[in-house]
Design a protein around this motif. Structure first.
Motif, PDB file in Angstrom:
ATOM      1  N   GLU B 369       3.948 -15.271 -18.687  1.00  0.00           N
ATOM      2  CA  GLU B 369       3.104 -15.457 -17.505  1.00  0.00           C
ATOM      3  C   GLU B 369       3.293 -16.853 -16.928  1.00  0.00           C
ATOM      4  OE1 GLU B 369      -0.812 -13.101 -18.206  1.00  0.00           O
ATOM      5  OE2 GLU B 369      -1.297 -14.889 -17.074  1.00  0.00           O
ATOM      6  N   LYS B 370       3.341 -17.837 -17.812  1.00  0.00           N
ATOM      7  CA  LYS B 370       3.521 -19.225 -17.347  1.00  0.00           C
ATOM      8  C   LYS B 370       4.869 -19.372 -16.648  1.00  0.00           C
ATOM      9  CE  LYS B 370      -0.081 -21.593 -18.371  1.00  0.00           C
ATOM     10  NZ  LYS B 370      -0.786 -20.572 -17.586  1.00  0.00           N
ATOM     11  N   GLU B 373       4.790 -17.697 -13.375  1.00  0.00           N
ATOM     12  CA  GLU B 373       3.948 -18.448 -12.440  1.00  0.00           C
ATOM     13  C   GLU B 373       4.755 -19.567 -11.787  1.00  0.00           C
ATOM     14  OE1 GLU B 373       0.245 -19.955 -14.124  1.00  0.00           O
ATOM     15  OE2 GLU B 373       0.310 -21.447 -12.524  1.00  0.00           O
ATOM     16  N   ILE B 376       7.158 -18.088  -9.301  1.00  0.00           N
ATOM     17  CA  ILE B 376       6.495 -17.616  -8.086  1.00  0.00           C
ATOM     18  C   ILE B 376       6.092 -18.807  -7.220  1.00  0.00           C
ATOM     19  CG2 ILE B 376       4.515 -16.376  -7.159  1.00  0.00           C
ATOM     20  CD1 ILE B 376       4.556 -14.699  -9.724  1.00  0.00           C
ATOM     21  N   THR B 377       5.581 -19.844  -7.872  1.00  0.00           N
ATOM     22  CA  THR B 377       5.201 -21.037  -7.108  1.00  0.00           C
ATOM     23  C   THR B 377       6.407 -21.628  -6.396  1.00  0.00           C
ATOM     24  OG1 THR B 377       3.800 -21.437  -9.007  1.00  0.00           O
ATOM     25  CG2 THR B 377       3.758 -23.081  -7.280  1.00  0.00           C
ATOM     26  N   ALA B 383       6.285 -12.047  -5.932  1.00  0.00           N
ATOM     27  CA  ALA B 383       5.451 -11.105  -6.670  1.00  0.00           C
ATOM     28  C   ALA B 383       4.141 -11.776  -7.022  1.00  0.00           C
ATOM     29  CB  ALA B 383       6.163 -10.665  -7.932  1.00  0.00           C
ATOM     30  N   ARG B 384       3.200 -10.954  -7.465  1.00  0.00           N
ATOM     31  CA  ARG B 384       1.946 -11.536  -7.943  1.00  0.00           C
ATOM     32  C   ARG B 384       1.585 -10.887  -9.271  1.00  0.00           C
ATOM     33  NH1 ARG B 384      -2.579 -12.773  -3.793  1.00  0.00           N
ATOM     34  NH2 ARG B 384      -2.749 -10.531  -3.495  1.00  0.00           N
ATOM     35  N   ILE B 385       0.888 -11.660 -10.091  1.00  0.00           N
ATOM     36  CA  ILE B 385       0.600 -11.200 -11.439  1.00  0.00           C
ATOM     37  C   ILE B 385      -0.821 -10.643 -11.490  1.00  0.00           C
ATOM     38  CG2 ILE B 385       0.448 -11.888 -13.849  1.00  0.00           C
ATOM     39  CD1 ILE B 385       2.228 -14.308 -13.044  1.00  0.00           C
ATOM     40  N   ASP B 386      -0.939  -9.427 -12.042  1.00  0.00           N
ATOM     41  CA  ASP B 386      -2.265  -8.903 -12.340  1.00  0.00           C
ATOM     42  C   ASP B 386      -2.554  -9.286 -13.781  1.00  0.00           C
ATOM     43  OD1 ASP B 386      -4.474  -7.523 -12.970  1.00  0.00           O
ATOM     44  OD2 ASP B 386      -3.846  -5.649 -12.004  1.00  0.00           O
ATOM     45  N   SER B 387      -3.251 -10.394 -13.930  1.00  0.00           N
ATOM     46  CA  SER B 387      -3.428 -10.943 -15.267  1.00  0.00           C
ATOM     47  C   SER B 387      -4.337 -10.056 -16.113  1.00  0.00           C
ATOM     48  CB  SER B 387      -3.997 -12.347 -15.141  1.00  0.00           C
ATOM     49  OG  SER B 387      -4.356 -12.846 -16.375  1.00  0.00           O
ATOM     50  N   HIS B 388      -5.199  -9.298 -15.462  1.00  0.00           N
ATOM     51  CA  HIS B 388      -6.134  -8.444 -16.187  1.00  0.00           C
ATOM     52  C   HIS B 388      -5.392  -7.306 -16.884  1.00  0.00           C
ATOM     53  CE1 HIS B 388      -9.894  -6.737 -17.261  1.00  0.00           C
ATOM     54  NE2 HIS B 388      -9.764  -5.673 -16.499  1.00  0.00           N
ATOM     55  N   ARG B 395       5.717  -8.331  -4.133  1.00  0.00           N
ATOM     56  CA  ARG B 395       4.944  -8.600  -2.931  1.00  0.00           C
ATOM     57  C   ARG B 395       5.877  -8.521  -1.748  1.00  0.00           C
ATOM     58  NH1 ARG B 395       2.053 -14.360  -2.123  1.00  0.00           N
ATOM     59  NH2 ARG B 395       0.441 -13.683  -0.694  1.00  0.00           N
TER      60      ARG B 395
END
Lengths: 424, 440
Positions: B369-370, B373, B376-377, B383-388, B395
C-alpha cells in the motif's frame, strides 16, 4: 482682515459657473499665504460659507484653519466639521485642489487615530475616496488611509468593498504599496487568500529602485499566504520583478524561507520545530496567527493528498499518516474539510472509515455556464483594455522619444559602417 | 501487451502461480559468494587490478578481501606500477605472510628502470622533433603515453595520448588516439572525455571495423551509465556487436555488457521496446547467454513472473554491488525496475486485489500500500486504493471535467496576470514621468 472678508465675498459670489470657479481658484492660490497667517481666526468665517455650494473656498479656508494647532483643542468639533464638509462638498470643486483635500483628510485621519476611534473615520473617508476619485480605476492618496482605518477597526467587509474595484491609475508609488499591503491584510482577515496573494504579489513584484520596508513586510506575508493557498513557495520571483527585490528580499526574511522549506517536506513535526525556533521572530512581526494557519493548512493538504490515492481509509490510518494524535481529531479535520467543500467524502462512524469521492461538479448546471460566461466577458473587456493601453503607450511621446533614440543608435551602427569604409 | 490480452482465466491462473508454490522447476541461483578468481580472469590490464582493489574495499569479508588483495599483488608484480604496489602492500599489512610483504628491491629496480626509460624516450622524442618527422613524433608521444599509463600516471598519459592528435595522418591513427584516450579517461572516471572521444572516433571518414565499433559502443554505454542516463546507456549496450568477444577486457567483459545492458533496459524501457530491442535482439541474446540469471530475469519480467524476477535480482545484488561501474546505480536501477513491475502489474486491470498482488510481489499488504501510494502520488499509476477492502481501483480521468477546470483556471490566471501587468506598466510610466519632471 479686510482682504479675508473680501475673499469670503468673492467665494460667495464666484461659486456658481465653471469659469467663475477657475477664476476663484486663482484668487485663492494668491491668498494662500495670507490665509495661513490668520489661521486661528478663520473658524468664524467658515460659518458664513455653505460647504455644499462654496466647496472650493471652504476647502481652502478649512485647510488653512486645520493647519493651525489651535484647531486641535476641540478634537470632537474638529472631526464633526470636517466630516460634514466631506459628506456635503461638491466633487467637481474639490477635485480642482486635490492636494488640499488630501491634506485635510489626512489631518482628519490623524486626529481619529489620536482619539483611538477609527470607527468614526471610516464612513467619511469612504465618501472622501469616492469624491476624490475621477474614476473607479483611480487610486487616490486616501485609499491606504481608508484601508488602514478599516484594518484597525477590523471592519474588513467595508474595506473589501473598495478592494473589489480594479485600480489602474496610480498617483504615487507609495500609495500603491500601502494600498496593496493593507488590502492584502484585509483579505487575509476575510480568509480571501487568493485576492490577498494577488495584492501582495503586486507589492513584491512592483518596480522599485531600492528595497523598502513595505515590500519586505509584504514579502513575509506573501510567503505565508502562498503556503496556505498553494502549499508551496518558491523564492525565485518572476522575471519582471525588479532586480533589487529579486536579490535582497529573501535575505530579510530567512525565517520565512526556512518555514517554506520545512513545509515542503510535508511533515508536521518538522514544520512545528521550525516554528518553535523562529517563534519570537514571527511574533515580533505580528505574523504568528498566520503561521498557525499555515500549520493547519498542512494538515488539510496532507488529507487532500490522501483523497488522490485512496477510495476508503480508516480514521486511524488518516491520523497516522497526517500525524494527528487520535482518530477523533482526524474525524474533526475531515468533517471540517467536507463542510468547507475542500474534499468530497463521507464518514462511516460505525467502522471508523472515510470514503472519498470524486468532485461531483459536472460542469453542466446553468450556474456553471453563467459563471463561465461571465469569466469570458470579463476577460474580453480586459483584453480590450490591454490593447487600448498598448495603443496609448505606442503613441506616448515620452515612450517614442526613448525608444526612437535607441533605435536610431542601432541603425547608425548598422548602416553607417559600410560607407565609412568606402570613404577611407 | 499480448500476455495481458489473453483470456482472463489464464491471467488469474498466472497470478496464482506467481504467488503460490513455485511450480516451475528451474534452479534459482543461490546467493553464493562471488568467485573472485573467475571474476578476475575476465579482465586484463589495469582494470583487473582496480576491480580487485574495489572488491577488497567493498566486500567487508575478510577471506574475500585477502583473496582479492593477493591477486592484485600478483598482478601488479607483473607490471611496473610501483605506486599502486605500495598501496596494496599497505592494505595487505602483512596478513598474507612473508611472500606478500613490501618488496623494496623490486620497487627500486622498477623505478630505476623507469627513470632510464623515460630519459631514453625523451631523447628519442627530441630528436624526432628536430627532424620534424610526423609519424615518429606521433610514435614518440604514444610511447610516452604507454609509459606513463604503465606507471600509473594517468593524467600525464592522457595528455601525451591527446598530443598525438596533431600528428595523426590516417583515420587509423585517430582511432588509436581516441581509444587510448577513452581507456585512460575511463580509468580516471572522467566520463565527459569518454563521450567526446567516442563521438570523435565515430566521425572518422573511413568505415570502422566491427571490433572498434563494439568497443566504442561499450565506452559510450559506460559514460551514459555514469551520467545516470540509463535509457541511453541501455541502447548503447544493446547495440554492441558480438565481435566484442574478449577484445576489450582491459575495460569491460562481455558478461558486463549483458548485465549493464539488461538492467538498464529493464529499468528504462517500456514493454514493446523491451521485446523488440532486448528479447528479440539476436546480438544481445549472445551476450545474455553468458549471464543466464540476467536472461532469466528479463524473461520473467516480460512474462510477468515478477516474484521470481525480483528474487533473481535480490540474489544478484550482492555481486553487483562489487562491480566498479554499477555499484553506484544498483539501488536506483532496482527501485526503477520494481516500480515498473508494480505499474505493469496494475496497468491492465480495472481492479486489483491487494492481497493477491502482495503475494505476487512477496511483500506485505501494508508495505505494498505504501509503495502504491508513492507511485500514485507521483502520478505513475492512475488508480485509487480502497484501503477498507484492500482493492486497487483504476481511475479514469474525466477529460471533459478536467478541461473545464483547466480552462477556468487559465482564465483566472490570465485575468490576474494582465491586471498585474497593467499596474506595473502604469507604475513604470509614473516613474518615468517623475524622472522627466525632475530633469525639467
Amino acid at each position: 482682515m479686510e482682504s479675508i472678508e473680501a475673499l469670503i465675498a468673492h467665494i460667495q459670489g464666484l461659486s456658481a459657473s465653471v469659469e467663475d470657479i477657475s477664476h476663484l481658484h486663482n484668487l485663492l492660490k494668491l491668498a494662500e499665504e495670507s490665509l495661513q497667517s490668520v489661521a486661528p481666526r478663520l473658524s468664524s468665517f467658515l460659518g458664513q460659507l455653505d460647504p455644499a455650494k462654496h466647496s472650493l473656498g471652504y476647502l481652502y479656508i478649512l485647510e488653512a484653519y486645520t493647519s493651525a494647532p489651535i484647531a486641535r483643542e476641540h478634537p470632537s468639533e474638529f472631526l464633526v466639521s470636517i466630516s460634514t464638509f466631506i459628506s456635503s462638498c461638491l466633487a467637481e470643486q474639490i477635485r480642482l485642489a486635490p492636494d488640499k483635500f488630501v491634506s485635510v483628510c489626512k489631518r482628519f485621519k490623524d486626529q481619529v487615530l489620536l482619539l483611538q476611534e477609527p470607527l468614526r473615520g471610516i464612513a467619511p473617508m469612504r465618501t472622501a475616496v469616492q469624491k476624490l476619485q475621477s474614476s473607479p480605476e483611480h487610486l487616490t492618496a486616501l485609499h491606504p488611509d481608508f484601508l488602514l482605518l478599516c484594518l484597525l477597526e477590523k471592519s474588513y467587509k467595508t474595506g473589501l468593498g473598495i478592494l473589489k474595484e480594479d485600480i489602474f491609475e496610480i498617483d504615487q508609488p507609495r500609495d500603491f504599496f500601502l494600498y496593496c499591503y493593507y488590502g492584502g491584510m484585509i483579505c487575509i482577515g476575510q480568509k480571501q487568500f487568493r485576492k490577498a496573494m494577488e495584492l501582495l504579489h503586486n507589492v513584491v513584484t512592483a518596480p522599485m529602485p531600492t528595497t523598502n520596508a513595505i515590500a519586505i513586510e509584504a514579502y513575509k506575508k506573501y510567503c505565508l499566504v502562498s503556503l496556505i493557498l498553494n502549499g508551496q513557495f518558491s523564492t525565485t520571483l518572476p522575471k519582471y520583478t525588479s532586480s533589487v527585490a529579486q536579490r535582497s528580499l529573501k535575505n530579510f526574511c530567512q525565517p520565512y524561507v526556512d518555514l517554506a522549506y520545512s513545509y515542503s517536506s510535508g511533515k508536521i513535526s518538522e514544520l512545528e520545530s521550525c516554528i518553535e525556533i523562529n517563534k519570537e521572530k514571527f511574533e515580533s512581526d505580528n505574523n504568528l496567527g498566520l503561521v498557525k494557519q499555515v500549520v493547519s493548512s498542512l494538515y488539510k493538504r496532507n488529507i487532500q493528498r490522501l483523497t488522490q490515492t485512496y477510495l476508503t481509509l480508516s480514521l486511524q490510518d488518516i491520523a497516522n499518516t497526517v500525524q494527528l494524535n487520535t482518530p477523533k481529531e482526524a474525524e474533526m479535520h475531515v468533517l471540517r474539510m467536507i463542510q468547507d467543500g475542500e474534499i468530497f467524502a463521507t464518514i462511516n462512524q460505525k467502522d471508523g472509515m472515510v470514503s472519498f469521492h470524486e468532485d461531483p461538479e459536472q460542469y453542466k448546471t446553468c450556474e456553471m455556464i453563467e459563471h463561465i460566461d461571465s469569466s469570458i466577458q470579463r476577460i474580453m473587456t480586459l483584453s480590450k483594455k490591454l490593447s487600448a493601453v498598448d495603443e496609448l503607450i505606442s503613441c506616448d511621446p515620452a515612450y517614442l522619444a526613448k525608444a526612437g533614440r535607441e533605435r536610431q543608435r542601432f541603425d547608425f551602427d548598422d548602416f553607417d559602417t559600410v560607407p565609412q569604409k568606402f570613404n577611407l | 501487451m499480448e500476455a495481458e490480452e489473453e483470456g482472463a482465466g489464464t491471467m488469474i491462473e498466472d497470478i496464482y502461480s506467481n504467488g503460490g508454490v513455485e511450480k516451475r522447476t528451474k534452479p534459482i541461483i543461490s546467493s553464493e559468494q562471488m568467485d573472485v578468481e573467475a571474476y578476475a580472469s575476465l579482465y586484463s590490464g589495469r582494470t583487473k587490478i582496480t576491480r580487485l582493489l574495489f572488491i577488497a574495499d567493498q566486500c567487508g569479508n575478510q577471506s574475500m578481501q585477502l583473496e582479492a588483495l593477493r591477486m592484485a599483488y600478483d598482478e601488479i608484480k607483473k607490471g611496473e606500477n610501483t605506486q599502486l604496489f605500495r598501496e596494496v602492500v599497505q592494505k595487505i599489512d602483512g596478513r598474507l605472510g612473508p611472500a606478500y610483504r613490501m618488496d623494496q628491491a623490486w620497487a627500486d629496480n622498477v623505478d630505476r628502470r623507469a627513470e632510464q626509460r623515460k630519459e631514453k624516450l625523451e631523447n628519442e622524442l627530441n630528436s624526432y622533433r628536430t627532424n620534424l618527422i610526423k609519424e615518429s613524433i606521433r610514435m614518440g608521444y604514444n610511447d610516452f603515453g604507454d609509459f606513463y599509463y604503465a606507471h600509473g600516471a594517468l593524467g600525464d598519459a592522457f595528455k601525451n595520448y591527446v598530443r598525438t592528435r596533431d600528428y595523426c595522418t590516417t583515420s587509423k591513427h585517430i582511432i588509436q588516439m581516441c581509444l587510448n584516450a577513452i581507456l585512460v579517461s575511463i580509468e580516471m572516471g572522467q566520463f565527459t572525455h569518454v563521450n567526446s572521444y567516442v563521438s570523435k572516433a565515430e566521425q572518422t571518414p573511413d568505415a570502422l571495423d566491427p571490433v572498434t565499433v563494439a568497443k566504442l559502443r561499450c565506452a559510450a554505454g559506460l559514460a551514459h551509465l555514469d551520467g545516470k542516463k540509463y535509457k541511453l546507456a541501455a541502447r548503447k549496450f544493446l547495440e554492441t556487436g558480438p565481435e566484442l568477444g574478449n577484445n576489450y577486457t582491459e575495460v569491460i567483459a562481455p558478461q558486463d555488457v549483458a548485465t549493464y545492458g539488461g538492467l538498464c533496459a529493464l529499468a528504462s524501457f517500456d514493454r514493446t521496446e523491451l521485446k523488440n530491442k532486448v528479447i528479440d535482439n539476436l546480438n544481445f541474446r549472445n551476450f545474455l547467454e553468458l549471464v543466464p540469471e540476467v536472461r532469466e530475469l528479463i524473461h520473467d519480467f516480460y512474462s510477468s513472473h515478477y516474484a521470481s524476477c525480483l528474487e533473481y535480482l535480490e540474489n544478484l545484488k550482492a555481486n553487483l554491488l562489487l562491480d566498479i561501474h554499477l555499484y553506484d546505480h544498483v539501488e536506483t536501477l532496482y527501485n526503477q525496475i520494481r516500480h515498473k513491475a508494480l505499474i505493469q502489474y496494475t496497468h491492465p486491470f480495472v481492479s486489483v486485489d491487494l492481497r493477491m498482488m502482495a503475494s505476487a510481489f512477496k511483500t506485505s499488504v501494508a508495505g505494498l500500500e505504501k509503495e502504491l501510494e508513492a507511485l500514485i502520488t507521483d502520478n505513475q499509476i492512475q488508480a485509487r486504493i480502497d484501503s477498507h477492502n484492500k482493492i486497487l481501483y483504476a481511475r479514469h480521468a474525466d477529460q471533459r471535467n478536467a478541461t473545464f477546470q483547466r480552462v477556468l483556471q487559465t482564465g483566472s490566471e490570465f485575468d490576474r496576470d494582465v491586471r498585474a501587468m497593467l499596474l506595473r506598466a502604469n507604475l513604470l510610466k509614473h516613474e518615468y514621468n517623475l524622472r522627466a519632471a525632475r530633469k525639467m
